[in-house]
Design an enzyme around this catalytic site. Structure first.
Site, PDB file in Angstrom:
ATOM      1  N   TYR A 166       0.838  -1.197   0.000  1.00  0.00           N
ATOM      2  CA  TYR A 166       0.000   0.000   0.000  1.00  0.00           C
ATOM      3  C   TYR A 166       0.874   1.248   0.000  1.00  0.00           C
ATOM      4  O   TYR A 166       1.400   1.661   1.022  1.00  0.00           O
ATOM      5  CB  TYR A 166      -0.891  -0.033   1.241  1.00  0.00           C
ATOM      6  CG  TYR A 166      -2.113   0.849   1.162  1.00  0.00           C
ATOM      7  CD1 TYR A 166      -3.387   0.287   1.125  1.00  0.00           C
ATOM      8  CD2 TYR A 166      -2.011   2.233   1.153  1.00  0.00           C
ATOM      9  CE1 TYR A 166      -4.520   1.077   1.061  1.00  0.00           C
ATOM     10  CE2 TYR A 166      -3.142   3.028   1.081  1.00  0.00           C
ATOM     11  CZ  TYR A 166      -4.388   2.443   1.031  1.00  0.00           C
ATOM     12  OH  TYR A 166      -5.499   3.227   0.962  1.00  0.00           O
ATOM     13  N   TYR A 205       0.326   7.485   3.892  1.00  0.00           N
ATOM     14  CA  TYR A 205       0.828   6.439   4.776  1.00  0.00           C
ATOM     15  C   TYR A 205       2.328   6.201   4.581  1.00  0.00           C
ATOM     16  O   TYR A 205       2.955   6.809   3.735  1.00  0.00           O
ATOM     17  CB  TYR A 205       0.004   5.164   4.574  1.00  0.00           C
ATOM     18  CG  TYR A 205      -1.465   5.380   4.860  1.00  0.00           C
ATOM     19  CD1 TYR A 205      -1.873   5.993   6.051  1.00  0.00           C
ATOM     20  CD2 TYR A 205      -2.448   5.006   3.942  1.00  0.00           C
ATOM     21  CE1 TYR A 205      -3.219   6.206   6.321  1.00  0.00           C
ATOM     22  CE2 TYR A 205      -3.793   5.225   4.213  1.00  0.00           C
ATOM     23  CZ  TYR A 205      -4.174   5.825   5.400  1.00  0.00           C
ATOM     24  OH  TYR A 205      -5.498   6.033   5.666  1.00  0.00           O
ATOM     25  N   ALA A 216     -15.780   1.026  -4.738  1.00  0.00           N
ATOM     26  CA  ALA A 216     -16.021   0.939  -3.301  1.00  0.00           C
ATOM     27  C   ALA A 216     -17.469   1.327  -3.062  1.00  0.00           C
ATOM     28  O   ALA A 216     -18.331   0.480  -2.859  1.00  0.00           O
ATOM     29  CB  ALA A 216     -15.062   1.833  -2.541  1.00  0.00           C
ATOM     30  N   ARG A 217     -17.776   2.640  -3.192  1.00  0.00           N
ATOM     31  CA  ARG A 217     -19.137   3.077  -2.869  1.00  0.00           C
ATOM     32  C   ARG A 217     -20.219   2.450  -3.761  1.00  0.00           C
ATOM     33  O   ARG A 217     -21.237   1.988  -3.223  1.00  0.00           O
ATOM     34  CB  ARG A 217     -19.204   4.604  -2.874  1.00  0.00           C
ATOM     35  CG  ARG A 217     -18.507   5.190  -1.659  1.00  0.00           C
ATOM     36  CD  ARG A 217     -18.315   6.681  -1.775  1.00  0.00           C
ATOM     37  NE  ARG A 217     -17.422   7.002  -2.858  1.00  0.00           N
ATOM     38  CZ  ARG A 217     -17.155   8.235  -3.279  1.00  0.00           C
ATOM     39  NH1 ARG A 217     -17.754   9.253  -2.704  1.00  0.00           N
ATOM     40  NH2 ARG A 217     -16.294   8.449  -4.242  1.00  0.00           N
ATOM     41  N   CYS A 254     -23.081  10.498  -1.141  1.00  0.00           N
ATOM     42  CA  CYS A 254     -23.282  11.309   0.073  1.00  0.00           C
ATOM     43  C   CYS A 254     -22.213  11.048   1.132  1.00  0.00           C
ATOM     44  O   CYS A 254     -22.048  11.826   2.071  1.00  0.00           O
ATOM     45  CB  CYS A 254     -24.655  11.013   0.667  1.00  0.00           C
ATOM     46  SG  CYS A 254     -24.853   9.293   1.203  1.00  0.00           S
TER      47      CYS A 254
END
Ligand code: ADP
Ligand code: SF4
Length: 637
Positions: free
Chosen positions: A137, A142, A284-285, A311
């Site tokens: 990642y 990060y 994802a969403r 949202c």
């Protein structure tokens, strides 16, 4: 849900695999206690106990023939480690966490060796848990990215030049492949930009780095630097927003490329693949709002797709350390603890006829879910249009896509011959009794308070009866008269800010007053507060934070500093009070002694649109399901 709720997580991911996604990935998965993000719940692979917890997810994903991916992650300066109390780590000693009063330990060579060892151990655990794809990642803020960024000015071979800054990532890819590459693919999550304005991000350095490492990983998973752009709300960021920033990636590598973009349109997905921008559609969403998108595309029923409205209520779960929720998909997060499935619902348990009063998100969702169960449903709505607050609010600046909450449900109702609705039907006590339904449910919503009681004010604001006072309900209905406007936001979610924006666009001189220290403060959880305040200031709306209303007159308000009590006057011919709401529940109180009647949504307890959809869905699921004994859901401990 992270490491705290492995069974909930496994069931959620299993449903996505069942919905046809080719690969289902975990969220960010911490490799070691020196990367602890509490109170934000990540997954973890710190030890062998974590292996069995994550193996639950892998099993459920494999059961439906999908591949399972895990995003191995070290937060570096991104995690403050308040739970583990290990020193945060970074390329140099810099502030850690988010405004937290701690700094990182500058990693020496032995720390870098340790970090690489933890990563390999976690990779081996992931392999043991059965994962097929293991991530390195290297995105966002990060640890690995902290090494990649120009701010890494270490004087050893891990800092300074581009090659040196990329060294840690390169070693991690090579060593992870050596350790698990015979059974797992190794993917890299990478930011294709290093900042800059939304549509014009700086991609120079990331491009050089991908060119340098192009063929090392098995898959490039591409994102951008700005998290609030990658997962921006529909109010600020359009579908497929990352396209321009990352469209060059495939020209510098032969490895497959995946990226996200709040894709809800199958046409957009297909276009990006055909144009060679991506090989794999990341989601994802959209997969939260509808875990069955691939299935629905595959079966030619695209109109069934429950489109994400952008949202970011889902993201508030991460921000508040609570399980994920979704506005469009009320079953999200309830797969294990309530046994809810996004596509299946039990058949009816009786021949009851149900009357629903009110066609906002709560009433519409109840009608759809009851209709699918096979009940005879009649829905009566006072207005000329269905959708309740969603219809009204989707007319406000930037909220157009919220109408999808209404539209998906209207489409469903159109296919259900056992659900009827009547518009312009204001239902009163007599009509309810006359209709003599077996069950009556009130989804009559809530109205905004006119007296100013809210979160800061626990009593009425002096002068609230003034003719200058309006509520959001008035603003939805009528034109606001000319003259300076004060919008007083003691609600703190999006509406106060959006109304200020609307009135400014209509040409008013607008001052936004709020007792909070920033505009629309709860939207920090939806990752849009910064963008909201930026827009409000850019539009020339005056902002008075840390300020309450001490009094209202016909042509002015008296404001009061919440810290010092110092009072000031602001001229205002209109004052819009966005404070709190009162349930519209008179029918309930006049009928509760006589008939079987219940309340759902804002009529029960005013909340978010997500709360209303959930409430309507729950009512439908629980009809004739028997009395709940004990807790209303299974609890993981
Ligand atoms: P929720 O979020 O709980 O669904 P909304 O305010 O969005 O609440 O929707 C409530 C709906 O109920 C509105 O569309 C409103 O017009 C309607 N309504 C309120 N009172 C009545 C009534 N007495 N008869 C019919 N419809 C009503
Ligand atoms: Fe989309 Fe909102 Fe659901 Fe998140 S909560 S998936 S943004 S509809």
């Amino acid at each position: 849900m992270g490491y705290r709720r492995p069974q909930s997580l496994a069931a959620l991911r299993g449903v996505k695999a069942e919905g046809g996604w080719g690969t289902v990935c975990t969220e960010y998965c911490s490799i070691h206690p020196s990367s602890d993000d509490e109170p934000f719940p990540s997954a973890s692979l710190w030890d062998d106990n974590d292996v069995s917890a994550l193996a639950l997810t892998v099993e459920q994903v494999h059961e439906h023939g999908a591949l399972a991916g895990v995003e191995l992650w070290h937060g570096g300066a991104g995690s403050a480690n308040f739970y583990s109390r290990e020193a945060p780590l970074g390329p140099s000693s810099t502030p850690a966490g988010v405004w937290d009063p701690v700094q990182t330990k500058a990693m020496d060579k032995s720390d870098i060796r340790d970090m690489k060892r933890w990563h390999l151990e976690a990779a081996k655990r992931a392999e043991q848990a059965g994962f097929d794809i293991i991530y390195v990642y290297a995105a966002h803020w990060y640890l690995i990215r902290q090494f990649l960024m120009p701010s890494n000015q270490r004087s050893d071979e891990y800092g300074g030049s581009l090659e040196n800054r990329a060294r840690l990532l390169k070693e991690l890819i090579v060593e992870t492949k050596e350790a698990v590459g015979d059974s797992c693919a190794v993917a890299v999550r990478f930011s294709a930009s290093s900042g800059g304005p939304d549509e014009d991000q700086d991609t120079a350095e990331p491009r050089e780095m991908i060119e340098m490492l192009a063929e090392l990983p098995d898959l490039w998973d591409i994102t951008v630097h700005d998290y609030s752009y990658e997962m921006g709300t529909s109010r600020f960021v359009p579908e497929a927003a990352l396209e321009d920033t990352m469209s060059w990636v495939k020209s510098v590598t032969t490895k497959p490329v995946v990226s996200v973009g709040r894709f809800t349109s199958p046409d957009t997905m297909l276009r990006l693949v055909r144009q060679g921008v991506i090989d794999l559609v990341g989601s994802a969403r959209p997969s939260i709002a509808d875990p069955f998108i691939p299935y629905k595309i595959d079966h030619g029923i695209e109109d069934e797709i429950r489109e994400c409205i952008g949202c970011n209520i889902c993201y508030t779960g991460d921000q508040t350390g609570t399980p994920i929720r979704c506005t469009q998909n009320p079953t999200m997060g309830e797969e294990w603890r309530k046994g809810w499935h996004p596509e299946h619902i039990d058949p009816k348990g009786s021949d009851s006829r149900v009357l629903i009063v009110g066609g906002g998100p709560a009433g519409l969702e109840a009608a759809v879910a009851l209709g699918k169960r096979g009940y005879e449903v009649t829905l009566a709505e006072a207005r000329r249009e269905l959708g309740g607050r969603v219809t009204l609010e989707s007319e406000l600046p930037g909220l157009r896509q919220w109408a999808r909450v209404r539209d998906w449900r209207l489409n469903q109702i159109s296919k259900l011959s056992n659900v009827d609705y009547y518009l312009e039907s204001v239902v009163d006590t007599e009509q309810v009794l006359e209709f003599s339904a077996d069950r009556v449910v009130l989804a009559t919503g809530a109205k905004w308070r006119r007296d100013g009681m809210g979160r800061w004010h626990d009593s009425q604001i002096p002068g609230w009866e003034s003719t200058s006072v309006l509520t959001p309900d008035d603003v939805f209905r009528d034109t606001v008269p000319d003259g300076p406007v004060v919008v007083y936001d003691d609600d703190h979610y999006y509406l106060g800010g959006v109304i200020a924006e609307k009135l400014r666009a209509e040409g008013h001189e607008v001052t936004l007053v709020t007792p909070a220290n920033e505009v629309s403060t709860w939207t920090t959880h939806t990752e849009e507060q910064h963008r909201i305040q930026q827009r409000i200031l850019t539009l020339g709306i005056r902002v008075r934070t840390g300020t309450s209303l001490a009094g209202i007159a016909d042509d002015a308000v008296t404001t009061e500093c919440v810290f010092t009590g110092r009072q000031t006057e602001i001229a205002a011919s209109t004052v819009v009070l966005v404070t709190s709401r009162i349930p519209v529940d008179e029918l309930f109180h006049s009928l509760r002694e006589d008939i079987d009647i219940e309340r759902i949504g804002d009529c029960l307890a005013p909340g978010t649109i997500a709360t209303s959809v959930y409430s309507g869905h729950r009512y439908a699921r629980e009809m004739d399901a028997g009395e709940v004994v004990g807790l209303p859901f299974l609890r993981e401990r």
